[in-house]
Design a protein around this motif. Sequence first.
Motif, PDB file in Angstrom:
ATOM      1  N   HIS A   1      44.658  34.500 -39.214  1.00 28.11           N
ATOM      2  CA  HIS A   1      43.997  35.549 -39.984  1.00 28.11           C
ATOM      3  C   HIS A   1      44.938  36.678 -40.386  1.00 28.11           C
ATOM      4  O   HIS A   1      44.513  37.607 -41.091  1.00 28.11           O
TER       5      HIS A   1
ATOM      6  N   ARG B   1      43.580  34.999 -46.370  1.00 31.74           N
ATOM      7  CA  ARG B   1      43.081  33.646 -46.114  1.00 31.74           C
ATOM      8  C   ARG B   1      41.918  33.415 -47.083  1.00 31.74           C
ATOM      9  O   ARG B   1      40.811  33.894 -46.867  1.00 31.74           O
TER      10      ARG B   1
ATOM     11  N   THR C   1      38.996  35.884 -45.774  1.00 31.48           N
ATOM     12  CA  THR C   1      38.657  36.097 -44.366  1.00 31.48           C
ATOM     13  C   THR C   1      39.853  36.597 -43.562  1.00 31.48           C
ATOM     14  O   THR C   1      39.754  36.764 -42.349  1.00 31.48           O
ATOM     15  N   GLY C   2      40.994  36.830 -44.231  1.00 32.19           N
ATOM     16  CA  GLY C   2      42.163  37.347 -43.538  1.00 32.19           C
ATOM     17  C   GLY C   2      42.031  38.831 -43.247  1.00 32.19           C
ATOM     18  O   GLY C   2      41.117  39.505 -43.716  1.00 32.19           O
TER      19      GLY C   2
END
Length: 504
Positions: free
Chosen positions: A359, A363, A402-403
């Motif tokens: 992460h 992402r 989603t990082g």
Amino acid sequence: MVSFFMEKKISGGKKVITWLKKHLAFDKNKDADIQLKESTRALKNPGCGWYHIYTFDLSKENFLYIDCEEEELVLLLIDIHAFRGCEQIPKEALEYFSSILTFFEQHDKGIILRIVYDTKGRGMENEPSSIKIVKSHMKQLGSIICEHMSKKESLPGKILVHQGLFVGSWGEMHGSKFLSEARMKELSDTFLEATKGSCPIAVRKPVQLRQLSCQKTASSPLQNASNTNFTLFNDAIFGSETDLGTYGTILKSALSENSEREKTSWTREDELSWQQSFMQQSFCGGEVLGGMNTVSESPGNTDYPQRTLDWNQVVADLAKMHVSYLNSIYSKEVLDDWKAHRIMWNGEEISEYDYIGRHMGYRFTVTHVKISRVSQKKKKQTQSDTQSQISKNVITFTIKNTGFANLCEEAVCRLILIENNENVKAFEIKSDPRTWNSGTDTVIESPILQEVWTQQSQQTKLFLQLIRKKDGRIIEWANEEYDHKVGGVMMELEVKYEIAHENT
């Protein structure tokens, strides 16, 4: 694999388009969409992840090496202590510096650079006595950095950031006589001029960044840090409540709203909130330490160690810092703790260490694909023309980052069209992937191009692809549906034409 089946019929001059996926039908009156999934696999993407430190003394030319081939990033610690007493760095040392950069560029490593006078924790003792010497060295080394940052098709610049301003203990911007606000501005201006603004400067504390990027007048608002040449690095993450002096102890709300408030260190909570808002599109990272996150034994019980920092707080803080990179060696006790503890993520058991690694930085996952039929009024060509409706099909993608952070390098998003496994066409989608903010959804769209239906019968595959602009390197999607061979999220279409003659 995600399969899309399209049937195009032309009857009586009227077009009807059907799109099937798991018995979902799409016609002129209905939309069709599908949900896609994020995988848990590690992505091999540029500009983010774990790094090793490589130390080189410019006064002693040495063997160049790589410790960890699989890591995308390296931190090059360049020691220039030997030249602290002379205004000019010798030509041989400058050539050695350039060869170090070239070596890691040739090995496709993203470079975090830190040039220092001190590697022993004695900044005052080891840095030059005059700021004039520091500025002279900055000009010499900065010109080489600028040369490596210039666009070269065969070897594009891969220096992502320079940490610090050469001075202080370990170059970490503490323990120096040159870190007053005026001195920092003098040194940062010198570095930015020497590098022609091509290389961002990472400073240690948010308050230092605000001091360097604030407008001169109190009435002017603070600029977004992502629009400046400055970012942050923190080599004491979780080292204490203040990250060993990175943050202060004064509540922001206790200070009057003026320029001086921006030049004061705030509490951890206030500074993290500021970073979350202002560092969204900046390249940030550092090292984790013990302190807040060490594993200590509970009194009288040696079987069950007590963790002093909650895992959810770790993830929340790293996300607020927008961390793109961390040291993979230091601090060992914290990293070993993360490796030992397991969590569930998307139905898979994984170590906390791997979760953090996957992460860091950006992402991207395509979570939703939709095809819509859009009608719009056709413009009149002449006054005698009647206004009519025209229709087109639009494909819309929802992309979730989603990082912990954003992509910080220019990239191009495009649709790749492969017809009958041989004819390849590419169409760029107008969107800047650097603005696909962490923790949020971004919606992009493109018309379904006429080229899809140019033949009477064809098998068509569509790929949504992301590539780094400066060298054409593929950036991987996190989708389960990702095709590694082509480098994109795949959508397979079967296109058929049936032409019925209109009765007269």
